[in-house]
Design an enzyme around this catalytic site. Sequence first.
Site, PDB file in Angstrom:
ATOM      1  CG  ASP A 137      -2.171   0.854   1.002  1.00  0.00           C
ATOM      2  OD1 ASP A 137      -3.186   0.656   1.675  1.00  0.00           O
ATOM      3  OD2 ASP A 137      -2.108   1.747   0.121  1.00  0.00           O
TER       4      ASP A 137
HETATM    5  C1  GLC Z   1      -4.466   4.218  -0.022  1.00  0.00           C
HETATM    6  C2  GLC Z   1      -5.327   3.072   0.466  1.00  0.00           C
HETATM    7  C3  GLC Z   1      -5.504   1.977  -0.544  1.00  0.00           C
HETATM    8  C4  GLC Z   1      -5.519   2.566  -1.940  1.00  0.00           C
HETATM    9  C5  GLC Z   1      -4.120   3.116  -2.207  1.00  0.00           C
HETATM   10  C6  GLC Z   1      -3.994   3.737  -3.596  1.00  0.00           C
HETATM   11  O1  GLC Z   1      -3.580   4.607   0.997  1.00  0.00           O
HETATM   12  O2  GLC Z   1      -4.963   2.471   1.698  1.00  0.00           O
HETATM   13  O3  GLC Z   1      -6.723   1.288  -0.219  1.00  0.00           O
HETATM   14  O4  GLC Z   1      -5.846   1.567  -2.887  1.00  0.00           O
HETATM   15  O5  GLC Z   1      -3.732   4.056  -1.222  1.00  0.00           O
HETATM   16  O6  GLC Z   1      -4.803   4.846  -3.698  1.00  0.00           O
END
Ligand code: GLC
Length: 714
Positions: free
Chosen positions: A291
């Site tokens: 993430d």
């Molecule tokens: C965010 C979220 C994740 C998302 C990613 C990309 O921090 O935790 O769910 O898909 O970043 O946007």
Amino acid sequence: MFITMKKNYNFFIRHFLVLGLFAWLLSACQPKTEHGKFTNNLMAKMTIEEKIAQLNLVTPTSKTGPFATKNVLEKLKEGTAGNVYSIMGSPEFIHERVSLADSTRLKIPFLNGLDIIHGYKTVFPIPLGLSCSWDSVLIEKTARVAAIEGSAVGYNWTFSPMVDITRDPRWGRVMEGAGEDPYLGSIIARAMIKGYQGDDLSNPSSLMACVKHMGMYGASEAGRDYNTTDMSRLTMYQNYLPPYKAAIDAGVGSIMTSFNDIDGVPATANKWLLTDLLRKEWGFKGFVVSDYNCIQELIAHGVAANYKQAAELSINAGLDMDMASESIVASLKESIGEGKVSMKQLDNACRRILEAKYKLGLFEDPYRNYDPKRAEKVILSDNHKLLAREATCKSMVLLKNDNNVLPLNNESRIALIGPFANVKNQMFSMWAFRGETDSVVTILNGLKKQSSKVTYAEGSFVTNEPVFLKKSRAYYNEEEQKEMLANALDLAKKSDVIVAVLGEAMNMSGEAKSKTDISIPDCQRELLKKLKATGKPVVLVLINGRPLILLDDLQYADAIIEAWRPGTMAGDAVADVLFGKYNPSGKLTMTFPRSVGQIPIYYNHKNTGRPYVDGQRGGLMKFKSYYLDELNAPLFPFGYGLSYTSFEYGDIVLSDTLLIGNDKALEAKFSITNTGKYAGEETVQLYLNDLVASVARPVKELKKFIYNLENQKN
Ligand code: GLC
């Protein structure tokens, strides 16, 4: 002769066996699949830098995280970033950026991702709302529409479904998931992956799904986002892991790691999670992406001294791709040179990512997803809006309906009041940032289409909580509040029934939106109380992203409809339900507590050695598992939802009273009768309680359900 022959014969056999073994080994190393052969040939041409670039995922925006990648276009063009996400704009704008792959030496196409969480341009109810339909066929269709729309403008990857089981509504991200039950959550995970990926990933209308957030993120301690999670392996396997496993069994192409630590090791560097469990135990063949900036955050977690060590820990744990931190691209070549990461680890990660691109058909046609004409045709099509209207109807849950106030008679004079009755963007969630706000049917517009006797007043600001006033620059003005209240009460007194549309603002749930007070904001509760004091029947329609604490508000509403964040077709669907065109059939998939003090609260709890039977208000010193000042029971339990009609269940008859052996099936027969005056759908739920087991089992566990009786069995 015979001996010689025998000797030669043995010699021959020995050599034959050695040769045969060698040939087998050689063939065993050779990929059997087309994509295996292709990626091997491609990787043979790649430099180490080009391989490392495949592990790099960049983003031009800080829309969903703490920062944007600097010089994204240069990095895509020079080939130091092999993947990109959150490019937002027209199909042409997106195509121009994705085509930068053609400037690189090997022209390896990019994965082009976006958070398409509950629809792209046609926005469906938030996933927590959708899950209350219990209708996996419907949910699959909504993911299919999201893929058809998102792929038409050039995306080939979505960071969805989020399948984190959760038991704590203080956590703002409950809105993105399917609630608290692992069995239902697993069925929904499969449905969404099938919807996004279709039968063939290389089909231009498919998106590769990314199940998230691995793992146990929904158990963030105290409901505070990004916080530690700590639980036994037993609890992991029984309650939190099943939906991720279901996603893998459904063929999900990618997995995203979570921000939290598990057994003290952050998920992104957790070898047990990413290698022992995902690869060895579950046989996951896709790739794992971190993430947002999770690699760098290993430093803040306190398990890495610097980003180079963080990258080494992550790659060696089994991570394949680095979202946004750029730690891998900045240090991996050096780490390999030092022997801290093997070339094999890099090759494994690179191969998994190239195979995903191969399966998406990107090497055949990198721009298969770029189709402005198709986009024009499919985006917000009538069929898509029709499906959204059905999905919103089915996601609503009737929580209360005293004296059958609902359905409304469209001859009644309706006073529609509240800060969410006539706003478009508040029908979305923070994740539906690509949704077409202009296309939203407000609740006011929806009611006006079905009744000529609707008057409207805003009635109140959304909140007077200072934290939100500072953050959203929203203003709260006492004088204006008084004026709005007076105007609303004036309208209410001239009506036959009041429909109050209250709840949370879009920015009160979602990522980094944890709250300790999950009641309706005070200024709105004041309005509700005053509306009830007019003596008119009050129907409360809730717009929110999490279970709320409604205990004290119940008395001021004769009927309550939980409408979640209802999406594009909000107004039409709310009108359909209020006027009885659709008889609400939703069932809660997450418990509504009586008070925050009960959290975590969930239906599949253990009995304990001193169980307390609710309703018997505990006197002092009862030596039972209860509170002195609150019931154990929730306000509204998992699986709860009323209807405009009533259903009567006959006695359940089991096919056997004894089950010996795992392969035996138990048949449960029962009759169900619609005893009311409206046609309706009922989701029948079957729960089991294992009375004597080697470990304490929940007092009830959902094991089967049948929704929409007339049409489907799950
Ligand atoms: C965010 C979220 C994740 C998302 C990613 C990309 O921090 O935790 O769910 O898909 O970043 O946007």
